[in-house]
Design a protein around this motif. Structure first.
Motif, PDB file in Angstrom:
ATOM      1  N   ALA A   9      57.998 -14.637  -6.439  1.00 41.17           N
ATOM      2  CA  ALA A   9      57.716 -16.031  -6.955  1.00 41.17           C
ATOM      3  C   ALA A   9      58.444 -17.571  -6.631  1.00 41.17           C
ATOM      4  CB  ALA A   9      57.234 -15.559  -8.585  1.00 41.17           C
ATOM      5  N   TYR A  10      59.911 -16.921  -7.443  1.00 43.21           N
ATOM      6  CA  TYR A  10      59.793 -17.603  -6.678  1.00 43.21           C
ATOM      7  C   TYR A  10      60.854 -17.528  -4.885  1.00 43.21           C
ATOM      8  CZ  TYR A  10      62.085 -17.497 -11.096  1.00 43.21           C
ATOM      9  OH  TYR A  10      62.683 -17.829 -12.922  1.00 43.21           O
ATOM     10  N   ALA A  11      60.477 -17.232  -4.405  1.00 44.33           N
ATOM     11  CA  ALA A  11      60.945 -17.312  -2.704  1.00 44.33           C
ATOM     12  C   ALA A  11      59.879 -18.194  -2.384  1.00 44.33           C
ATOM     13  CB  ALA A  11      60.217 -15.818  -2.198  1.00 44.33           C
ATOM     14  N   VAL A  12      58.289 -18.204  -3.121  1.00 46.92           N
ATOM     15  CA  VAL A  12      57.942 -19.191  -2.832  1.00 46.92           C
ATOM     16  C   VAL A  12      57.501 -20.561  -3.434  1.00 46.92           C
ATOM     17  CG1 VAL A  12      55.724 -17.035  -2.372  1.00 46.92           C
ATOM     18  CG2 VAL A  12      55.279 -18.149  -4.601  1.00 46.92           C
ATOM     19  N   LEU A  13      58.496 -20.675  -3.821  1.00 46.24           N
ATOM     20  CA  LEU A  13      58.229 -22.121  -3.972  1.00 46.24           C
ATOM     21  C   LEU A  13      59.150 -22.940  -3.359  1.00 46.24           C
ATOM     22  CD1 LEU A  13      58.932 -21.295  -8.222  1.00 46.24           C
ATOM     23  CD2 LEU A  13      56.631 -21.640  -6.996  1.00 46.24           C
ATOM     24  N   LEU A  14      59.122 -24.206  -3.574  1.00 46.90           N
ATOM     25  CA  LEU A  14      59.624 -25.551  -2.630  1.00 46.90           C
ATOM     26  C   LEU A  14      60.083 -26.747  -3.352  1.00 46.90           C
ATOM     27  CD1 LEU A  14      61.326 -26.532  -0.390  1.00 46.90           C
ATOM     28  CD2 LEU A  14      58.699 -26.708   1.100  1.00 46.90           C
ATOM     29  N   PRO A  15      60.902 -26.309  -3.871  1.00 49.26           N
ATOM     30  CA  PRO A  15      61.001 -27.058  -5.143  1.00 49.26           C
ATOM     31  C   PRO A  15      62.175 -29.004  -4.571  1.00 49.26           C
ATOM     32  CG  PRO A  15      62.994 -25.312  -5.155  1.00 49.26           C
ATOM     33  CD  PRO A  15      62.008 -25.436  -4.407  1.00 49.26           C
ATOM     34  N   ALA A  16      61.686 -29.644  -4.848  1.00 46.15           N
ATOM     35  CA  ALA A  16      61.681 -31.173  -3.770  1.00 46.15           C
ATOM     36  C   ALA A  16      62.440 -32.108  -5.086  1.00 46.15           C
ATOM     37  CB  ALA A  16      60.527 -31.942  -3.305  1.00 46.15           C
ATOM     38  N   PHE A  17      63.694 -32.680  -4.478  1.00 47.48           N
ATOM     39  CA  PHE A  17      64.380 -33.521  -5.663  1.00 47.48           C
ATOM     40  C   PHE A  17      65.472 -34.448  -4.770  1.00 47.48           C
ATOM     41  CE2 PHE A  17      67.043 -29.056  -4.411  1.00 47.48           C
ATOM     42  CZ  PHE A  17      68.090 -29.584  -4.065  1.00 47.48           C
ATOM     43  N   ALA A  18      65.375 -35.313  -5.243  1.00 52.52           N
ATOM     44  CA  ALA A  18      65.782 -36.685  -4.463  1.00 52.52           C
ATOM     45  C   ALA A  18      66.771 -36.502  -3.628  1.00 52.52           C
ATOM     46  CB  ALA A  18      65.819 -38.056  -5.613  1.00 52.52           C
ATOM     47  N   GLY A  19      68.309 -36.414  -5.042  1.00 55.99           N
ATOM     48  CA  GLY A  19      69.734 -36.494  -4.733  1.00 55.99           C
ATOM     49  C   GLY A  19      70.519 -35.548  -4.111  1.00 55.99           C
ATOM     50  N   LEU A  20      71.763 -34.932  -3.316  1.00 54.72           N
ATOM     51  CA  LEU A  20      72.105 -34.453  -2.951  1.00 54.72           C
ATOM     52  C   LEU A  20      73.185 -33.029  -3.759  1.00 54.72           C
ATOM     53  CD1 LEU A  20      72.666 -36.285   0.613  1.00 54.72           C
ATOM     54  CD2 LEU A  20      70.927 -34.915   0.217  1.00 54.72           C
ATOM     55  N   GLU A  21      72.657 -33.036  -4.591  1.00 59.45           N
ATOM     56  CA  GLU A  21      73.311 -32.329  -5.617  1.00 59.45           C
ATOM     57  C   GLU A  21      72.395 -31.176  -6.354  1.00 59.45           C
ATOM     58  OE1 GLU A  21      75.832 -34.026  -8.875  1.00 59.45           O
ATOM     59  OE2 GLU A  21      77.211 -35.376  -6.742  1.00 59.45           O
ATOM     60  N   LEU A  22      72.944 -29.942  -6.012  1.00 62.44           N
ATOM     61  CA  LEU A  22      72.718 -28.987  -6.799  1.00 62.44           C
ATOM     62  C   LEU A  22      72.862 -28.769  -8.237  1.00 62.44           C
ATOM     63  CD1 LEU A  22      73.209 -25.436  -4.509  1.00 62.44           C
ATOM     64  CD2 LEU A  22      71.108 -27.211  -4.199  1.00 62.44           C
ATOM     65  N   ASP A  23      71.737 -29.272  -8.931  1.00 59.92           N
ATOM     66  CA  ASP A  23      71.567 -29.562 -10.776  1.00 59.92           C
ATOM     67  C   ASP A  23      71.645 -27.828 -11.099  1.00 59.92           C
ATOM     68  OD1 ASP A  23      69.000 -28.482 -10.671  1.00 59.92           O
ATOM     69  OD2 ASP A  23      68.061 -30.149 -11.361  1.00 59.92           O
ATOM     70  N   GLU A  24      71.375 -27.593 -12.508  1.00 55.87           N
ATOM     71  CA  GLU A  24      71.714 -25.898 -12.762  1.00 55.87           C
ATOM     72  C   GLU A  24      70.164 -25.246 -12.327  1.00 55.87           C
ATOM     73  OE1 GLU A  24      72.346 -22.896 -13.641  1.00 55.87           O
ATOM     74  OE2 GLU A  24      74.120 -23.785 -13.565  1.00 55.87           O
ATOM     75  N   THR A  25      69.445 -26.245 -12.625  1.00 54.29           N
ATOM     76  CA  THR A  25      67.985 -25.318 -12.002  1.00 54.29           C
ATOM     77  C   THR A  25      67.678 -25.060 -10.924  1.00 54.29           C
ATOM     78  OG1 THR A  25      66.617 -27.200 -14.296  1.00 54.29           O
ATOM     79  CG2 THR A  25      65.267 -25.981 -12.701  1.00 54.29           C
ATOM     80  N   VAL A  26      68.116 -25.860 -10.144  1.00 51.14           N
ATOM     81  CA  VAL A  26      67.693 -25.326  -8.644  1.00 51.14           C
ATOM     82  C   VAL A  26      68.728 -24.332  -9.157  1.00 51.14           C
ATOM     83  CG1 VAL A  26      67.740 -26.393  -6.058  1.00 51.14           C
ATOM     84  CG2 VAL A  26      66.875 -27.715  -8.315  1.00 51.14           C
ATOM     85  N   ARG A  27      69.694 -23.678  -8.921  1.00 52.44           N
ATOM     86  CA  ARG A  27      71.089 -22.926  -8.671  1.00 52.44           C
ATOM     87  C   ARG A  27      70.391 -21.868  -9.366  1.00 52.44           C
ATOM     88  NH1 ARG A  27      76.243 -24.108  -7.515  1.00 52.44           N
ATOM     89  NH2 ARG A  27      76.929 -26.907  -6.833  1.00 52.44           N
ATOM     90  N   ARG A  28      69.639 -22.017 -10.261  1.00 57.62           N
ATOM     91  CA  ARG A  28      69.031 -20.845 -11.061  1.00 57.62           C
ATOM     92  C   ARG A  28      67.832 -20.290  -9.893  1.00 57.62           C
ATOM     93  NH1 ARG A  28      68.381 -22.872 -15.856  1.00 57.62           N
ATOM     94  NH2 ARG A  28      65.930 -23.838 -15.701  1.00 57.62           N
ATOM     95  N   TYR A  29      66.943 -21.263  -9.902  1.00 56.89           N
ATOM     96  CA  TYR A  29      66.192 -20.543  -8.927  1.00 56.89           C
ATOM     97  C   TYR A  29      66.701 -19.682  -7.705  1.00 56.89           C
ATOM     98  CZ  TYR A  29      63.805 -22.044  -4.806  1.00 56.89           C
ATOM     99  OH  TYR A  29      63.181 -22.445  -2.894  1.00 56.89           O
ATOM    100  N   LEU A  30      67.800 -20.318  -7.577  1.00 54.64           N
ATOM    101  CA  LEU A  30      67.784 -20.041  -5.906  1.00 54.64           C
ATOM    102  C   LEU A  30      68.596 -18.375  -5.842  1.00 54.64           C
ATOM    103  CD1 LEU A  30      69.970 -22.449  -4.233  1.00 54.64           C
ATOM    104  CD2 LEU A  30      67.864 -21.739  -3.546  1.00 54.64           C
ATOM    105  N   ASN A  31      69.075 -18.675  -7.329  1.00 60.81           N
ATOM    106  CA  ASN A  31      69.353 -17.093  -7.948  1.00 60.81           C
ATOM    107  C   ASN A  31      69.023 -16.184  -7.779  1.00 60.81           C
ATOM    108  OD1 ASN A  31      72.588 -17.614  -7.684  1.00 60.81           O
ATOM    109  ND2 ASN A  31      72.792 -18.964  -9.742  1.00 60.81           N
TER     110      ASN A  31
END
Length: 360
Positions: A9-31
């Motif tokens: 379910a996480y693998a089929v998501l492509l989250p977009a964000f405007a900056g060039l830093e990984l916040d905690e939300t995106v880190r958790r998504y990748l983990n």
């Protein structure tokens, strides 16, 4: 909850964000199983079709390589790092890669010259860790279209195809996946589908021209295609192209496309059509999309949970979710393998004639 289903379910998501830093939300998504990120732009930059002066002044190659490397470490696997790098439209990588001429100027270049310059641009992007372009736009725009204003390649299907196919060949030779958008071709939309409900007027001639271009980019080997955000009443009066089984079925059946299918931004008003993001995501997967473009601020954990629950409730086939996740992971693995193999292409123009050499 099955760990395999959750990671899918996480693998089929492509989250977009405007900056060039990984916040905690995106880190958790990748983990937790995510394998894709979109290094996007602000709403103001999207509307201006240009990156801000401050971004162009401060962003460096190191910022991109840093976030790509950090994301791969978090995921513990090859990942897709996507940007909008359009022909004549939004160019997220601005001055950091060799630029391409305007859409009008491209008409004066040969296909070989466009391919060579696209390869040069994509090679620079690949060194920075970017391996997925959400481009080219191949809609043959013949009428009013505020959404694709200053982003399309014009009304001539032959010229759109010529330029797009050359771009695709050059980009993919550099190890970057090209994404042809927006299927099946939005020749006209009265409203911007990101902000309002939008439909594409029924026109047999325009529809045929749009499909012809998509056939040609598929024949050129494009590895990904993005269905669009508008409704095509003649095909499916209820759902946008990105969530329609009939539209995506046309792409996979009649056109025989077997590559990666990336939804347009599911937050778009014309894709949501009054539904929740969770319902829309499940509809897109059930329709045949593999990778779902969403905002990183849209509640990734809740969205993944909703996708798993849809499988458990029988609303989405488990096999379909697992296959979509594997399609995304496979695209990331193939892209990494291309670079690891040392494949490169050199171009020369002896006596004014461009030639291409492939080596390892």
């Amino acid at each position: 909850m099955s760990s395999e289903l959750q990671r899918a379910a996480y693998a089929v998501l492509l989250p977009a964000f405007a900056g060039l830093e990984l916040d905690e939300t995106v880190r958790r998504y990748l983990n937790r199983g995510g394998v894709s990120i979109l290094l996007g732009e602000t709403r103001e930059e999207y509307l201006a079709r240009n990156m801000s002066f401050e971004r162009r002044r401060t962003e460096t190659h190191a910022h991109f390589t840093g976030i790509a490397d950090a994301a791969a470490v978090c995921a513990g696997a090859p990942i897709l790092v996507a940007v909008d790098q359009e022909l004549g439209g939004i160019q997220r990588l601005h001055r950091l890669v060799p630029g391409l001429p305007s859409a009008q100027a491209l008409t004066h270049l040969s296909a070989e010259e466009i391919e060579a310059r696209s390869y040069e641009m994509a090679s620079a992007a690949r060194v920075m860790g970017v391996n997925l372009f959400l481009a080219p736009i191949v809609d043959v725009v013949t009428g009013s279209n505020p959404w694709l204003y200053q982003r399309n390649l014009g009304p001539d299907p032959a010229e759109v195809s010529r330029i797009a196919c050359a771009f695709i060949r050059g980009v993919q030779l550099a190890g970057v996946i090209a994404t042809a958008k927006h299927f099946p071709g939005h020749h006209q939309t009265e409203h911007d589908p990101t902000e309002a409900l939008a439909s594409v007027p029924d026109s047999a001639e325009d529809f045929a021209q749009g499909l012809k271009v998509f056939r040609e980019v598929i024949a050129a080997g494009v590895q990904a295609i993005m269905p669009g955000p508008a409704v095509f009443p003649a095909l499916d009066p209820e759902r946008s192209a990105s969530t329609s089984e009939k539209v995506i079925g046309l792409l996979r059946g009649r056109l025989g496309f077997e590559g990666l299918i990336v939804s347009d931004d599911l937050d778009a008003v014309s894709i949501l059509r009054g539904n929740s993001l969770a319902v829309t995501a499940v509809n897109a997967l059930r329709a045949g999309a593999h990778l779902l473009l969403v905002s990183s601020e849209s509640g990734l954990d809740a969205l993944a949970q909703s996708i798993v629950q849809a499988v458990e409730n029988g609303q989405l086939a488990e096999a379909q979710l697992l296959a979509a996740a594997e399609k995304v992971r496979g695209a990331a693995r193939v892209s990494k393998a291309q670079v690891d193999s040392g494949l490169y292409v050199s171009y020369s123009i002896p006596g004014g004639h461009l030639t291409r050499r492939v080596a390892r």
